[in-house]
Design an enzyme around this catalytic site. Sequence first.
Site, PDB file in Angstrom:
ATOM      1  N   CYS B 100       0.929   3.591   7.691  1.00  0.00           N
ATOM      2  CA  CYS B 100       0.483   4.586   8.649  1.00  0.00           C
ATOM      3  C   CYS B 100       1.593   5.594   8.940  1.00  0.00           C
ATOM      4  CB  CYS B 100      -0.040   3.899   9.911  1.00  0.00           C
ATOM      5  SG  CYS B 100      -1.065   4.963  10.940  1.00  0.00           S
ATOM      6  N   HIS B 217      -3.924  -0.600   7.885  1.00  0.00           N
ATOM      7  CA  HIS B 217      -2.966  -1.536   8.486  1.00  0.00           C
ATOM      8  C   HIS B 217      -3.176  -2.981   8.014  1.00  0.00           C
ATOM      9  CE1 HIS B 217      -1.105   1.061  11.601  1.00  0.00           C
ATOM     10  NE2 HIS B 217      -2.259   1.716  11.557  1.00  0.00           N
ATOM     11  N   GLU B 219      -1.134  -5.391   8.381  1.00  0.00           N
ATOM     12  CA  GLU B 219      -0.573  -6.324   9.364  1.00  0.00           C
ATOM     13  C   GLU B 219      -1.583  -6.665  10.454  1.00  0.00           C
ATOM     14  OE1 GLU B 219      -0.117  -3.169   9.313  1.00  0.00           O
ATOM     15  OE2 GLU B 219       0.327  -2.327  11.295  1.00  0.00           O
TER      16      GLU B 219
END
Lengths: 747, 243
Positions: B100, B217, B219
């Site tokens: 990002c 994302h 994560e």
Amino acid sequence: MTIHNPLRPATVEEAKAQAMNEEEFQRVAEILGRIPNVTELAIFASMWSEHASYKNSILELKTLPRSGGRLLVDAGEENAGMVDIGDGLAVVFKIESHNHPSAVEPFQGAATGVGGILRDVFTMGARPLVALNSLHFGNLDDPHNRFLLDGVVRGIAHYGNCFGVPTAAGEVIFDPAYTGNPLVNAMAVGILKVDKLMRARAEGIGNPVFYIGSRTGRDGMHGATFASEELSEDNEAKRPAVQVGDPFAEKLLLEATLELADTGAVVAIQDMGAAGLTCSSSEMAAAGGVGMDINLDLVPLREDEMEPWEIMLSESQERMLLVAKKGQEHKILEVLEKWELEAARIGEVTDSGRLRIYQKGFEVADVPAWDLALGGGAPQYKREYKRPVELDELEAFDPLSLPEPDDPGQSLLTLLASPDIASKEWIYEQYDQSVRTNTALEPGFGDAAVIRVEGTNKGLAVKTDGNARYVSLNPRRGAMLAVAESARNVACTGARPVAVTNCLNFGHPYKPEIYYFFHEAVAGMGEACRALDTPVTGGNVSFYNETHGQAVLPTPVIGMLGVMDDVSKNVGSFFTQSGDDVYLLGEILDYGLGGSSYLKVFHNKTAGKIPLVNFDNERRLIDLLVGLVEGGLINSAHDVSDGGLAVTLAECCISNKRTKSGVVIDYPIERSLKEHLFSESPGRVVVSVNRKDIDLFVKRAENHGVPYKKIGITGGDRYIWKGMFNLPIEKLADAYYNAISRLMNRE
Amino acid sequence: MTLPERNTNLTKRVTRLGVVIFPGSNCDKDALDAIGRICGQDIKPIWHRDTNLDDMDAVILPGGFSYGDYLRAGAIARFAPVVEKLIAFADRGGLVIGICNGFQVLTETKLLPGALMRNEGLRFICREVFLRVERTDTPFTRNLQSGQVIKFPIAHNEGNFYLPSDELKKLEKNQQVLFRYCDAEGNVTPKANPNGSLNNIAGIVNIKGNVLGMMPHPERRCDPLLGEPDGVGIFESVIDSIR
């Protein structure tokens, strides 16, 4: 306004220009034993404004249950309420309005509303876990209302996303009554270790007072008094009363503040919100029973030649006032240097009990701190109230006198596409919902957002609920319904409701017929919160929500906090698999359609008798739901509310956009068709149960004394209600998901 | 109350991973948690003023709004002390992942080609998207299947990948595209493109293949609490690559 001599005695006219009346001006003179100078007047006027003093609401608010249970600080004692969740952890949460700034400048108004409430939470040493908001606008066919919604949503997104807090729940309601005066209520929920709590109580004579964060400018001048008057034609001229937010500065301030909590060098800290330096210094001094000397020459300014009153009243954002332990100042400064934040030692704690302000060698103000502060000498008024006569007429209306719907399926589709009920995806997709990787139940998927408590298996369920239409018909019952619904919402995810914050949005408190709604709503809320053992931890009152003398609907908003032991067990509102049995828990005690979405959407009417909550039933239902989720005995749970059972079941089919599921309902009419499908009678929840768990499920329901009825089976790709309608779920989803974007994108 | 346990199915390995924290980073903790707690690795934060990356095998630039994204997303972070060292680290062959805002920083440093413009709809978008895995012969995707469809959230205002057409051709020819926005079946369609990115590009690598930038994302999809843990496949690939 330019004042070249800060020591010049003030006049009554100047007081009135700052929304202070003549008696209040006389009272200031009595307190000081002389006429206040212009600087002192500005200080009193802002601290005694409705916004800062709660002068017309505090006596009513004191009737709410404000302590006990899991509360670690009583309401009003600190910047936000604090609830024990075990293991040395506490949740800090609060809701606050930013209505007037958002009416004038929607982007910055909403952004700084978010910033202010986040600061209230982290100033106590808590890390914000989730943000929510309750928004009310006029109808979207008016381009100005579309402009306001667009700006407010962008503002909330801008601030929350950059700051790095998930915005994961809330509500958005539309009614012509909010045209020109939208309501923007922002809520934040944070977590802290109880022993790291930082208080807002100045102590220790000689301790230094530090100013931290962004520099002070002329933005947000008179914000507190601006919020304490009704909006008028010259709103545009009030733009300078709207602050400008910098979420990046706030993010740095957050990290620095949490590190400051670890230094042990902080005696007290408070953010500079409404009435800026004036409010933070006087409230901290008053809370500690001490005084404070402040030298304005040392305050970091971003504009030249600011008058003392301007510095004292500026509402420039992202600033804190901190009292440090003498001799440990270096610990404070180290942290601030790391985060590249400005800090200035601007004064010290004294034993005088007075707020003494100096500039250029002059004492420009000398006032007793206690007399300024809420809970101290600030005025408290008992206001008159009177039940408006038209309420009787409204209540006498019988919705059953209206014809039955010709095509129930079409009625359902129309309701699903009505802005209050339709999915708010267009809005919440603009918010970062999953930053910090704790959002277990994202917006749209459940009756409340579920957030993991970092570092534990616990979860919090949070939701805001208001139902102004009901309140406008019967404020006492309406407020009770709002509390009950918010409690039911968090219980549907598996959380036990534990505490409430509230934001009370009303018109002009000096109009007895407006004040009636306020008085009754607070009474109903108190009764409900006592019955459900969910004390009110604090909140915010916003009066003067009027344009052209016309008030918004009376809008008390409840922010409910629920806690669950095992976050991984949470359930959403959507059917998860085919072949599950669908049950309706609870029963209708008070059938009817008074105040319902059905009446509003199809008959453009807000009238009729609204339902009464039975709190014994509600408590049993909540206990049952929490146990069912803990035991893994239900796959989904969804509260029956706006649009009634027909809409609730449709939402169960489509609220997981990816895994939509059909359902076949076999539940013959018991009374009129419109009541059967669209009554919003409270205390009912739709659950889906795996067949293998039915016996246990039924036993639990019986043990809790909660009525249950099997009404259908999940599966297929259609929503079929035998004898009523048969609709493809894709058609429901199209109506539900695209309604708001269609309204927003039309020219 | 017990803390969620580390994943014991993974044997403990000696890896040296770090996550850079710029002022304004806000997904740093998320990456530390995903790789530390979920993938069971030692991973440490790297403060933006730190300039020693010598003991690192892989460095993550996390999401957020570094320096408030003032001027232009990633434009100021590019001048942070740690980024200068990061360029040298990447030149030496160290693994770099920009997620990002991290991807935006990597394009600003020119470690990756292209630019991330404002989303086509001119709004911030946060939603879960499908991604098609284009290559599995990289250190970031070796544990994934080619053509596999995975799901991650996006959360950005500037994720609209742009490159002049001749350079885009080169990028495609060199097979530098690792992830493309697609539908649930893996079809790369305009409708599946959330932000207007050219060729539905969601993630790319440099020519050497040791620097990855991606807007979605991973994560946020490692802990099963948050959804299907597709992100573990990417971080496990990295861990296996440097073992």
